[in-house]
Enzyme design. Structure first.
Site, short mmCIF file in Angstrom:
data_model
loop_
_atom_site.label_atom_id
_atom_site.label_comp_id
_atom_site.label_asym_id
_atom_site.label_seq_id
_atom_site.Cartn_x
_atom_site.Cartn_y
_atom_site.Cartn_z
N CYS A 27 0.82 -1.22 0.00
CA CYS A 27 0.00 0.00 0.00
C CYS A 27 0.86 1.27 0.00
CB CYS A 27 -0.96 -0.01 1.18
SG CYS A 27 -0.20 -0.36 2.78
N1 LIG Z 1 -4.87 -4.17 5.25
C1 LIG Z 1 -4.32 -3.49 4.27
O1 LIG Z 1 -4.59 -2.27 4.11
C2 LIG Z 1 -3.37 -4.15 3.32
C3 LIG Z 1 -3.00 -5.47 3.45
N2 LIG Z 1 -2.10 -6.01 2.56
C4 LIG Z 1 -1.69 -7.39 2.70
O2 LIG Z 1 -2.79 -8.25 2.47
C5 LIG Z 1 -2.66 -9.43 3.23
C6 LIG Z 1 -3.91 -9.60 4.10
O3 LIG Z 1 -3.98 -8.51 4.97
P1 LIG Z 1 -5.26 -8.16 5.84
O4 LIG Z 1 -6.48 -8.56 5.13
O5 LIG Z 1 -5.09 -6.78 6.27
O6 LIG Z 1 -5.02 -9.16 7.08
P2 LIG Z 1 -6.09 -9.72 8.11
O7 LIG Z 1 -5.31 -10.05 9.34
O8 LIG Z 1 -7.22 -8.78 8.23
O9 LIG Z 1 -6.62 -11.06 7.44
C7 LIG Z 1 -5.82 -12.19 7.28
C8 LIG Z 1 -6.61 -13.29 6.62
O10 LIG Z 1 -5.75 -14.38 6.39
C9 LIG Z 1 -6.39 -15.56 6.84
N3 LIG Z 1 -5.38 -16.51 7.28
C10 LIG Z 1 -4.39 -16.32 8.19
N4 LIG Z 1 -3.62 -17.43 8.28
C11 LIG Z 1 -4.17 -18.34 7.43
C12 LIG Z 1 -3.85 -19.68 7.08
N5 LIG Z 1 -2.83 -20.32 7.63
N6 LIG Z 1 -4.65 -20.31 6.17
C13 LIG Z 1 -5.68 -19.69 5.61
N7 LIG Z 1 -6.04 -18.42 5.91
C14 LIG Z 1 -5.28 -17.76 6.80
C15 LIG Z 1 -7.30 -15.14 7.96
O11 LIG Z 1 -8.32 -16.11 8.03
P3 LIG Z 1 -9.16 -16.49 9.36
O12 LIG Z 1 -9.81 -15.21 9.84
O13 LIG Z 1 -10.15 -17.48 8.83
O14 LIG Z 1 -8.22 -17.08 10.36
C16 LIG Z 1 -7.80 -13.79 7.43
O15 LIG Z 1 -8.87 -13.98 6.54
C17 LIG Z 1 -1.38 -9.27 4.05
O16 LIG Z 1 -0.32 -9.87 3.37
C18 LIG Z 1 -1.20 -7.76 4.10
O17 LIG Z 1 0.11 -7.43 4.33
C19 LIG Z 1 -1.62 -5.30 1.52
C20 LIG Z 1 -1.97 -4.00 1.35
C21 LIG Z 1 -2.84 -3.30 2.26
C1 LIG Z 2 -0.71 0.05 9.52
C2 LIG Z 2 0.14 -1.07 9.02
O1 LIG Z 2 0.66 -1.85 9.78
N1 LIG Z 2 0.28 -1.17 7.69
C3 LIG Z 2 1.05 -2.20 7.06
C4 LIG Z 2 0.97 -2.06 5.55
C5 LIG Z 2 0.15 -3.13 4.90
C6 LIG Z 2 0.75 -3.69 3.63
O2 LIG Z 2 0.78 -3.13 2.55
O3 LIG Z 2 1.32 -4.88 3.83
P1 LIG Z 2 2.12 -5.95 2.95
O4 LIG Z 2 3.30 -5.31 2.35
O5 LIG Z 2 2.53 -6.99 3.92
O6 LIG Z 2 1.17 -6.46 1.94
C7 LIG Z 2 2.53 -2.12 7.42
O7 LIG Z 2 3.04 -1.05 7.69
O8 LIG Z 2 3.19 -3.17 7.34
#
Ligand SMILES: NC(=O)C1=CN([C@@H]2O[C@H](COP(=O)(O)OP(=O)(O)OC[C@H]3O[C@@H](n4cnc5c(N)ncnc54)[C@H](OP(=O)(O)O)[C@@H]3O)[C@@H](O)[C@H]2O)C=CC1
Ligand SMILES: CC(=O)N[C@@H](CCC(=O)OP(=O)(O)O)C(=O)O
Length: 325
Positions: free
Chosen positions: A131
């Site tokens: 992000c």
């Molecule tokens: N949040 C953001 O703004 C952004 C996030 N990302 C990336 O996106 C990815 C997801 O982030 P985010 O949605 O925020 O994280 P969350 O913690 O909100 O969600 C994680 C998800 O992964 C699932 N999960 C965890 N471990 C397992 C496993 N072993 N097997 C199957 N499912 C699993 C969880 O399932 P359950 O609930 O069923 O356990 C949950 O649905 C990360 O890599 C993050 O860095 C990238 C850009 C921005």
């Molecule tokens: C607030 C906060 O913790 N933000 C996350 C950014 C989420 C993201 O882009 O994570 P990935 O690169 O793992 O997809 C961080 O700084 O790591």
């Protein structure tokens, strides 16, 4: 046309936003939802507002060997947990990885969709950018490619909403009491997004991003991300704005604005906003970038990448106006 779609990590913030966008997508049909601790729950139990057509779907235990017939899989798993499992997904299933495990990894395409859509079309393994990198690189790409700034000594000051940490971010920094009316810098000098930004700045400019500084801050809002980037360059504000308007001409999701952008402008959308202020007498260029961390920062960008690799119009499922206020 119906394209069969799955989401793994659907109960998380990124996966939930992908669900919202795919539920309204004109060509995608959600047929598979998977997770870990949420497995076994009907989707409507986890998301009571899910459209009726998806109410019957039950969240499966994530298992790449037990996938139904799928055309594309969105992976939204914690960074560090997806590489081994995604390697076992059949080649016939396209993948967009929202997490950080495949950025600049052989066999995967770094999916900066607004900057190089032509590199993405025709591919089957796409790594969504992080992000912070997407907001930063979208603001810097026109300046770097036009030579208006150098790739060295760039200082990125970033602010992010709490949802950027995901639902699982549980080390005590992300609760209401810790985040409300509070500002927290973190990840100083060593944030995981540094290498991704250094590599891409070097690719865009042909030079080295030596001296890059990146400091993110948690701010008390749910969504939204703003970067203010300080660069060295002998350019005027007008030259920077013109370069960006030329670079993004015809691109549907990047807005170049005279005014400094605000996080609410992008909320709930796949838009990026960029703007600039420059003083050639001080050899100083300030570039600003705004995205919704869950939109262009995660699920919106993933759907845009999926549209590109499925040879669909890039804007399918992404045309709604942002949420305001
Ligand atoms: N949040 C953001 O703004 C952004 C996030 N990302 C990336 O996106 C990815 C997801 O982030 P985010 O949605 O925020 O994280 P969350 O913690 O909100 O969600 C994680 C998800 O992964 C699932 N999960 C965890 N471990 C397992 C496993 N072993 N097997 C199957 N499912 C699993 C969880 O399932 P359950 O609930 O069923 O356990 C949950 O649905 C990360 O890599 C993050 O860095 C990238 C850009 C921005
Ligand atoms: C607030 C906060 O913790 N933000 C996350 C950014 C989420 C993201 O882009 O994570 P990935 O690169 O793992 O997809 C961080 O700084 O790591």
């Amino acid at each position: 046309m119906s394209i069969r779609v799955g989401i793994v990590g659907i109960s998380g913030f990124g996966g939930g936003e992908a669900l919202r966008l795919i539920a309204g997508h004109p060509a995608f049909d959600l047929v598979y939802a998977a997770g870990d601790s949420s497995a076994g729950r009907p989707l409507i139990d986890r998301f009571p507002g899910v459209p009726h057509k998806l109410a019957g779907l039950v969240i499966a235990k994530w298992d790449p060997e037990a996938l139904p017939d799928l055309d594309i899989l969105f992976a939204s798993l914690p960074t560090g947990t997806s590489a081994e499992a995604l390697a076992r997904v059949p080649d016939s299933v396209k993948i967009v990885d929202i997490g950080g495990d495949h950025r600049h990894v052989d066999g995967w395409t770094y999916g900066l969709a607004d900057i190089w859509p032509e590199r993405i079309r025709g591919r089957t393994r796409i790594a969504n950018p992080g992000c912070f990198p997407v907001a930063t690189l979208t603001a810097l790409a026109p300046l770097l490619t036009a030579g208006l700034i150098g790739p060295g000594n760039i200082v990125i000051d970033a602010k992010t909403g709490i949802s950027g940490a995901g639902r699982g971010g549980g080390d005590g920094r992300f609760g209401y009491a810790e985040t409300n009316e509070n500002l927290q810098p973190y990840g100083l000098l060593e944030h995981v997004h540094m290498p991704e930004m250094e590599t891409t700045i070097a690719q865009l400019s042909g030079g080295s991003a030596a001296g890059l500084v990146f400091t993110p801050h948690l701010v008390p809002m749910t969504r939204g991300l703003l970067v203010t980037v300080y660069c060295r360059g002998n350019a005027t504000t007008t030259q920077c704005l013109d370069a960006a308007r030329g670079f993004y001409a015809g691109r549907p999701f990047v807005r170049v604005t005279d005014r400094p952008p605000q996080t609410k402008w992008a909320s709930g959308s796949n838009l990026s906003f960029v703007s600039y202020a420059a003083d050639p007498d001080r050899n100083l260029v300030i570039a600003m970038g705004v995205v919704d961390n869950l939109g262009k920062g995660a699920a919106g960008h993933a759907v845009q990448n999926a549209n590109l690799i499925c040879d669909l119009p890039e804007t399918f499922g992404l045309e709604g106006a942002p949420i305001w206020p």
